[in-house]
Design an enzyme around this catalytic site. Structure first.
Site, short mmCIF file in Angstrom:
data_model
loop_
_atom_site.label_atom_id
_atom_site.label_comp_id
_atom_site.label_asym_id
_atom_site.label_seq_id
_atom_site.Cartn_x
_atom_site.Cartn_y
_atom_site.Cartn_z
N CYS A 218 0.87 -1.18 0.00
CA CYS A 218 0.00 0.00 0.00
C CYS A 218 0.90 1.23 0.00
O CYS A 218 2.10 1.11 -0.25
CB CYS A 218 -0.99 -0.01 1.17
SG CYS A 218 -0.27 0.19 2.81
N ASN B 189 2.37 1.60 4.27
CA ASN B 189 2.64 0.34 4.96
C ASN B 189 2.32 0.42 6.45
O ASN B 189 3.02 -0.17 7.27
CB ASN B 189 4.09 -0.10 4.71
CG ASN B 189 4.38 -1.54 5.12
OD1 ASN B 189 5.48 -1.83 5.57
ND2 ASN B 189 3.43 -2.43 4.98
N CYS C 111 -1.42 0.65 7.31
CA CYS C 111 -2.84 0.29 7.44
C CYS C 111 -3.17 -0.97 6.65
O CYS C 111 -3.28 -2.06 7.19
CB CYS C 111 -3.75 1.43 6.99
SG CYS C 111 -3.76 2.87 8.08
N ARG C 112 -3.34 -0.80 5.35
CA ARG C 112 -3.87 -1.88 4.52
C ARG C 112 -2.92 -3.05 4.32
O ARG C 112 -3.30 -4.21 4.50
CB ARG C 112 -4.31 -1.31 3.16
CG ARG C 112 -5.41 -0.26 3.30
CD ARG C 112 -5.68 0.46 2.00
NE ARG C 112 -4.55 1.31 1.65
CZ ARG C 112 -4.42 1.94 0.49
NH1 ARG C 112 -5.35 1.78 -0.45
NH2 ARG C 112 -3.39 2.71 0.25
N SER C 113 -1.68 -2.78 3.93
CA SER C 113 -0.78 -3.90 3.64
C SER C 113 -0.35 -4.66 4.90
O SER C 113 -0.29 -5.90 4.85
CB SER C 113 0.42 -3.46 2.80
OG SER C 113 1.16 -2.44 3.42
N ASP D 20 -8.29 3.47 1.42
CA ASP D 20 -7.35 3.83 2.49
C ASP D 20 -8.16 4.41 3.65
O ASP D 20 -8.77 5.46 3.52
CB ASP D 20 -6.35 4.85 1.98
CG ASP D 20 -5.22 5.11 2.95
OD1 ASP D 20 -5.35 4.75 4.15
OD2 ASP D 20 -4.19 5.68 2.53
#
Length: 167
Positions: A9, A12, A14-16, A123
Site C-alpha cells: 500500500c 505500509n 494500514c492496509r498492507s 485507504d
C-alpha cells in the site's frame, strides 16, 4: 519450496500490514503457514520503522489477528524475491510498475474477489473506525481467496514452481 507473497500500500501502516497479518492468520488456521513467506511494504517511505496504525491494530485484534510488522518501503530486490505482489489500489499498482516490478507478478488484491464489485481497497487512514472494519472485511475475503487460489494451482501450471509445497 515456499510461496512468497508481498502486500503493498502507500505507507505500509494500514492496509498492507493488515493483509500480511490476515494471510498469516488464515494460513495458520488452515495448517499451511510453513508453505508461505508473507511480508508487506509501502510505495512511500513516510512511515518507515513505524508499527501499524493503532486503529488498524485494534480492528485486527477484534478479529483475532495480530499485526507485528514495521513499515518499510518496497525495494527493487522485492521484485525478484516475491512470487506474488498484491497491491491495494491503482496508484500502488502504477508505482510498482514504474519502479520496474514484473507485470506478471503484480495485481490488485481485490481481483481475487471480483464478486465484491470493488476494485480497490480504500485507504482508511483519514476516516473513522467504520472504514477500518470495511477494509478488514475486504482484505479478509481476498486473503481467503488467495489461499484457495494457491491451493488450487497445479504445480506444473504456467507460473507455478515445480516441487513447491503450495498451500
Amino acid at each position: 519450496m515456499t510461496t512468497r507473497v508481498l502486500f503493498v500500500c502507500l505507507g505500509n501502516i494500514c492496509r498492507s500490514p493488515l493483509a500480511e497479518g490476515v494471510l498469516r492468520h488464515l494460513a495458520a488456521e488452515r495448517g499451511v503457514a510453513g508453505a508461505l513467506e508473507v511480508d508487506s511494504a509501502g510505495t512511500s517511505d513516510y512511515h518507515t520503522g513505524e508499527a501499524p496504525d493503532p486503529r488498524m491494530r485494534a480492528t485486527a485484534a477484534r478479529h483475532g489477528v495480530e499485526l507485528t510488522s514495521r513499515a518499510r518501503r518496497i525495494e527493487v530486490a522485492d521484485f525478484r524475491r516475491f512470487d506474488h505482489i498484491l497491491c491495494m489500489d491503482d496508484a500502488n499498482h502504477e508505482a510498482l510498475l514504474a519502479r520496474g516490478a514484473p507485470p506478471e507478478k503484480v495485481r490488485l488484491l481485490l481481483t481475487l474477489v471480483p464478486e465484491r464489485g470493488v476494485r480497490e481497497v480504500p485507504d482508511p487512514y483519514f476516516g473513522g473506525v467504520d472504514g477500518f472494519e470495511t477494509v478488514y472485511g475486504l482484505v479478509h475475503g481476498a486473503c481467503a481467496a488467495l489461499l484457495d487460489e494457491l491451493a488450487d494451482t497445479p504445480r506444473d501450471a504456467p507460473g507455478a514452481k515445480r516441487g513447491t509445497d503450495r498451500p
